[in-house]
Each structure stands twice: as structure tokens, then as C-alpha cells.
Design a protein around this motif. Sequence first.
Motif, PDB file in Angstrom:
ATOM      1  N   GLY A  55       0.794  -1.224   0.000  1.00  0.00           N
ATOM      2  CA  GLY A  55       0.000   0.000   0.000  1.00  0.00           C
ATOM      3  C   GLY A  55       0.822   1.267   0.000  1.00  0.00           C
ATOM      4  O   GLY A  55       1.960   1.304   0.465  1.00  0.00           O
ATOM      5  N   GLU A  56       0.218   2.305  -0.558  1.00  0.00           N
ATOM      6  CA  GLU A  56       0.774   3.664  -0.524  1.00  0.00           C
ATOM      7  C   GLU A  56      -0.324   4.561   0.007  1.00  0.00           C
ATOM      8  O   GLU A  56      -1.458   4.534  -0.473  1.00  0.00           O
ATOM      9  CB  GLU A  56       1.208   4.087  -1.927  1.00  0.00           C
ATOM     10  N   THR A  57       0.001   5.349   1.039  1.00  0.00           N
ATOM     11  CA  THR A  57      -1.058   5.990   1.809  1.00  0.00           C
ATOM     12  C   THR A  57      -0.995   7.512   1.868  1.00  0.00           C
ATOM     13  O   THR A  57      -1.836   8.114   2.509  1.00  0.00           O
ATOM     14  CB  THR A  57      -1.044   5.459   3.259  1.00  0.00           C
ATOM     15  N   GLY A  58      -0.056   8.141   1.226  1.00  0.00           N
ATOM     16  CA  GLY A  58      -0.055   9.605   1.243  1.00  0.00           C
ATOM     17  C   GLY A  58       1.230  10.160   1.813  1.00  0.00           C
ATOM     18  O   GLY A  58       2.194   9.449   2.057  1.00  0.00           O
ATOM     19  N   GLY A  59       1.236  11.468   2.026  1.00  0.00           N
ATOM     20  CA  GLY A  59       2.454  12.093   2.517  1.00  0.00           C
ATOM     21  C   GLY A  59       2.257  13.520   2.966  1.00  0.00           C
ATOM     22  O   GLY A  59       1.183  14.101   2.819  1.00  0.00           O
ATOM     23  N   LYS A  60       3.308  14.041   3.533  1.00  0.00           N
ATOM     24  CA  LYS A  60       3.391  15.465   3.881  1.00  0.00           C
ATOM     25  C   LYS A  60       4.696  15.938   3.257  1.00  0.00           C
ATOM     26  O   LYS A  60       5.704  16.170   3.924  1.00  0.00           O
ATOM     27  CB  LYS A  60       3.383  15.662   5.402  1.00  0.00           C
ATOM     28  N   ASP A  61       4.655  16.082   1.944  1.00  0.00           N
ATOM     29  CA  ASP A  61       5.871  16.187   1.146  1.00  0.00           C
ATOM     30  C   ASP A  61       6.486  17.581   1.228  1.00  0.00           C
ATOM     31  O   ASP A  61       5.781  18.586   1.319  1.00  0.00           O
ATOM     32  CB  ASP A  61       5.542  15.810  -0.290  1.00  0.00           C
ATOM     33  N   PHE A  62       7.809  17.627   1.160  1.00  0.00           N
ATOM     34  CA  PHE A  62       8.527  18.853   1.501  1.00  0.00           C
ATOM     35  C   PHE A  62       9.437  19.331   0.381  1.00  0.00           C
ATOM     36  O   PHE A  62       9.857  18.574  -0.492  1.00  0.00           O
ATOM     37  CB  PHE A  62       9.367  18.642   2.766  1.00  0.00           C
TER      38      PHE A  62
ATOM     39  N   SER B   8      -0.725  22.969   9.901  1.00  0.00           N
ATOM     40  CA  SER B   8      -0.664  22.668   8.470  1.00  0.00           C
ATOM     41  C   SER B   8       0.741  22.313   7.996  1.00  0.00           C
ATOM     42  O   SER B   8       0.926  21.939   6.832  1.00  0.00           O
ATOM     43  CB  SER B   8      -1.211  23.845   7.644  1.00  0.00           C
ATOM     44  N   MET B   9       1.741  22.395   8.891  1.00  0.00           N
ATOM     45  CA  MET B   9       3.081  21.890   8.573  1.00  0.00           C
ATOM     46  C   MET B   9       3.183  20.396   8.825  1.00  0.00           C
ATOM     47  O   MET B   9       4.074  19.720   8.302  1.00  0.00           O
ATOM     48  CB  MET B   9       4.144  22.594   9.415  1.00  0.00           C
ATOM     49  N   GLU B  10       2.269  19.868   9.631  1.00  0.00           N
ATOM     50  CA  GLU B  10       2.380  18.480  10.069  1.00  0.00           C
ATOM     51  C   GLU B  10       1.304  17.553   9.498  1.00  0.00           C
ATOM     52  O   GLU B  10       1.546  16.365   9.307  1.00  0.00           O
ATOM     53  CB  GLU B  10       2.320  18.405  11.602  1.00  0.00           C
ATOM     54  N   GLU B  11       0.116  18.080   9.232  1.00  0.00           N
ATOM     55  CA  GLU B  11      -1.017  17.240   8.862  1.00  0.00           C
ATOM     56  C   GLU B  11      -1.253  17.249   7.349  1.00  0.00           C
ATOM     57  O   GLU B  11      -1.163  18.291   6.707  1.00  0.00           O
ATOM     58  CB  GLU B  11      -2.272  17.707   9.595  1.00  0.00           C
ATOM     59  N   GLU B  12      -1.577  16.090   6.810  1.00  0.00           N
ATOM     60  CA  GLU B  12      -1.862  15.989   5.385  1.00  0.00           C
ATOM     61  C   GLU B  12      -3.184  16.693   5.072  1.00  0.00           C
ATOM     62  O   GLU B  12      -4.183  16.508   5.772  1.00  0.00           O
ATOM     63  CB  GLU B  12      -1.949  14.521   4.955  1.00  0.00           C
TER      64      GLU B  12
END
Length: 541
Positions: free
Chosen positions: A292-299, A421-425
Motif C-alpha cells: 500500500g501507498e497511503t499519502g504524505g506530507k511532502d517537503f 498545516s506543517m504536520e497534517e496531510e
Amino acid sequence: MRNSVITFPVPENEPVKTYLKGSPERVALEAELEHQSNIVVDIPIIIGGKEIRTGITGKVTCPHDHKHVLASYHKVTEKEVKMAIDAAMEARKIWANTDWTVRAAIMLKMAELLATKYRPIINAANMLGQSKNIYQAEIDSACETVDFFRYNVHYASKLYGMQPKNGVGVLNHTEFRPLEGFVLAVTPFNFTSIASNLCMTPILMGNVAVWKPSTTALLSNYYLMKLYKEAGLPDGVVNFLPGSGALIGKICTESHYFAGFHFTGSTATFKTLWQAACANLDNYISYPRIVGETGGKDFIFVHPTADTKAVATAAFCGAYEYQGQKCSAASRMYIPKSMWPAVLEDMKAMAKEVKMGDVKDPVNYINAVIDEASFDKCAEYINYAKNSKDAKVVMGGNCDKSVGYFVEPTVIETSDPHFKSMEEEIFGPILTVYPYDDDKVEETVKLCDETSPYGLTGSVFAQDRLAAERISEQLQNAAGNFYINDKPTGAVVGLQPFGGARASGTDDKAGGEFNLIRWVTPRVVKETLVSPTDYRYSYLK
């Protein structure tokens, strides 16, 4: 009689068409958009090749014009889910024993049909149903889907070619058997290519699938089913189940023949399915494969030596293409305070130039977010920032759902590296920026690494290549796909296999060999040419 050795060399990636005004592809697409805009498709459940209509229906609407109904779909009940499992297991009797080159030929026919006849159909459905502009639809539902078909065939040939050497008087070989059961494919709204690949990778390897498509991507996914049928895929190999994910997941994970699931979606749903599989472990014929691939908080991490124009372009495109609804979309950025004003001004200039609106107007770079729940979530984060003492909205920030679910490209600037909003998707067109002191690069890299539970994509910008290398090394576990001097989106099948670890998934890399091997179970066969007839060791004789 098949006695030839067929080779499948590395394919070329499907070229992205330009869609210039008056071009054949533009004319065909516009005609198809007009056609699909003026019909309401009746989307059935498809089990064992048969269309089933329960009469329990839902609507598919345009995100950019939510009063426009594109389709009506039928929802499964417990009965249909169980029928789908039975149909898959019946189809498995033939499909698992079909020569793999025949399976490959079907996949390659899918690629050719999609690259030609189905190209405008799938692209138009993707645009209308998932609110992608021409370019975003083309690179997804056409090019990437075609690439998955072609590259997976090549990777399968490499996998089947991995054979042990023979010993003295002994012949050895490895058989790559499909899993002993069915695969549950749970697919997302944001990439039609992923929806196809989550089914088709296991199927190429001889498996059968129960497919739970995203409700907000049903139109394009239904046309995929038509494509599979026309390409010659046998009935029952893929079973198409619109409806409740919770119901489908529960029944499938309780089945004795549940062999695994191939998933892209939310972390919460992935964990729920995994926990359900664990709870039923004693019931299964074998241990299920969980991919599975579930998302991210990409930087995006910006070093003081970075090119500001390049950073601004990457931030804008990485955060706002397809309204930020890519698992890889840039969602947080760390940038030196001295550079931030120039980058922000460049981003504001881009925001003034781009248009937002209906996908049928090709001038619109920004379109709608997928549904009302997504719109409301975006608005909630923006309002939270507007009312916070630790943040401010410095670009965009307006939302309007009167006609469609439109959210402006938005930048939130914060003085708190752990701001909400820096931490949560979020999964919307919102980029949160933390300007850091120029002399605190090392401390800020550490913040970047430790702030998010995710580990999907990220990028570093630096003209100092050694600095970029140091940062890349420090962030080695923060992203499964890492970019140097580029936006953290746009992985291409065959070039950058895609996936991440930490809370972003199992990192089994769609678009590469790693994923295919998860859908087979090897059997090693040894044949002794002359069998021993004496039990004694040499020194006992």
C-alpha cells in the motif's frame, strides 16, 4: 504448441501529446468532452463479466460543476461482494494456468487500445469526473497507464528469467506462481493510472482481483473495464464493485481465499484493512500480501545557495498542479528568511497569471478539488491559519463552492515549524512555508526529518552540490522518492519507481520490479537426472 522464447525489451515511455489548438488529439478530445457532457452513463456492478444493477444508486458529478450529473452507479450489497469473490476464484482456475506471454499480450493490447482508440475517452472521463485539465489528464490516464502496461510486461520477463543454476546431475528451475486466492484492489480518485495498475500488476502475474474503485473516479474506472474487456481479458479476472469500502473490505478480509490487498488511499483506511487481515489470519489459506501507498506530507527544503526562480517554480507547480491532490504534492517548505520574499513575489506573479475554472476551458490551469468534503477540509485549514497568531495567509486563501469546489492556490507562512498545516496531510492546494534563519540549516534539516510521520517524497534545492548531498543523506528516510533541484512530483514509470515508507506505505515501488514480485510465490523445482540407490556415505563404503 508454444516453444519460442519471447523477449520483451525495455519499452519507450508513451509520448505526451501537445493538444495544440486544431491538432488531431485536441479535436478528438473536444468532441469526446462534448459527448460525455451530454449523456448520463448508467454504471453497473460487473461480476464475472455480467452487468448487475441493484437499484441502490448514487450519482457521479463534475467537481467543477457539482450540479452536472455525469453518471448514475449501482452499489453492491453483501450478496454481490460474495458473488465477486466466487467469480474471481472460478476465473483463477484458467487465468493462473494461462501462459504468461498470453497474459502479457493482453496487457500490451490494452496499451495499444489506450494509446489510440480509448485515449480521448479516458482523458475526457478523467477531466470531467476528476477535474483534471488537459495536461494532467494526458500524463495520468493516457501516458502513465500505457507505461504501466508496457513496463510491467518487461519487468515480468526479467522476473521470470531469474533462475537458479544447475548442479552436477541436477536440473533446477523456479516457478513464479500466482497467489493462492484473490487480490483486493482498493484504488484512489486522483490517478486513473494507479486505479488501473493496482489491479493489472497482480493480474499480469496470474492473479485475479476484486476491485473497489473510488466513488469519485467511477466514470474513468468504468471505461477502464470496457478497455480490459475489449483487449481480451477473460470474464471474472477483474470484478468491479462500486459501493461501500467498509462493506467490501470486511467481506473480502473474512474470506478464506483473501490473498492480499493492493491499496492507495488514506492511512486510516490502510490500517483498518491491515488490522482486519490480522484479525482473520487463522482463517486464510496463506499469509496475505499487504502492499500500500497511503499519502504524505511532502517537503521542499531550500538551501541558502538555491536559485530563487527555480524554487518558486517548483513550489508553485509542486503544490498546485491538480489542485495539490497528488500524494507527492509539495505541502511544506523550509526556506532561508533572506530568500523568502523574492520567492513569494515570484509565486504571487504566477498566481496572478493562472486561471481557475471548468476543465473544458483549456486556459484554466487550476480546477476544482474533488468533492465537498475535500473543499471543507481545505477551507478549515485556511481559516485556522487566518485566525492563528503563529501564521498568516500570504497568498490566495479564497474558497467558493457555489458552482464547483474551487480553492485558490494558497500559501500559509508560519513562525512555528510544528504548526498544524506543517504536520497534517491536507490534500489540497495549500503550501505552508517556514522561513528559517539562514545560519540554522542543520537544525532545520533535522526539523524537516522529524516533523512528519510520512516518508513519501521530498526535494532539496541548492546550487552547492555538496550541500545538497549532505542534506539528501540526512533526509534519506524522510522520502522514498527524493529530488535534487526539482519539484517533489512527477515520477515517471520505468524512470522513478514510486513509493514511500514510514506512514506513507510499504514502499513496494509501483513502476518497478519490486512491486511485481509481491504478487507471486516462488516454487523451486529440483530434478535429479539419475537417482541415488545407495544410502551409504563414501567413507562408509
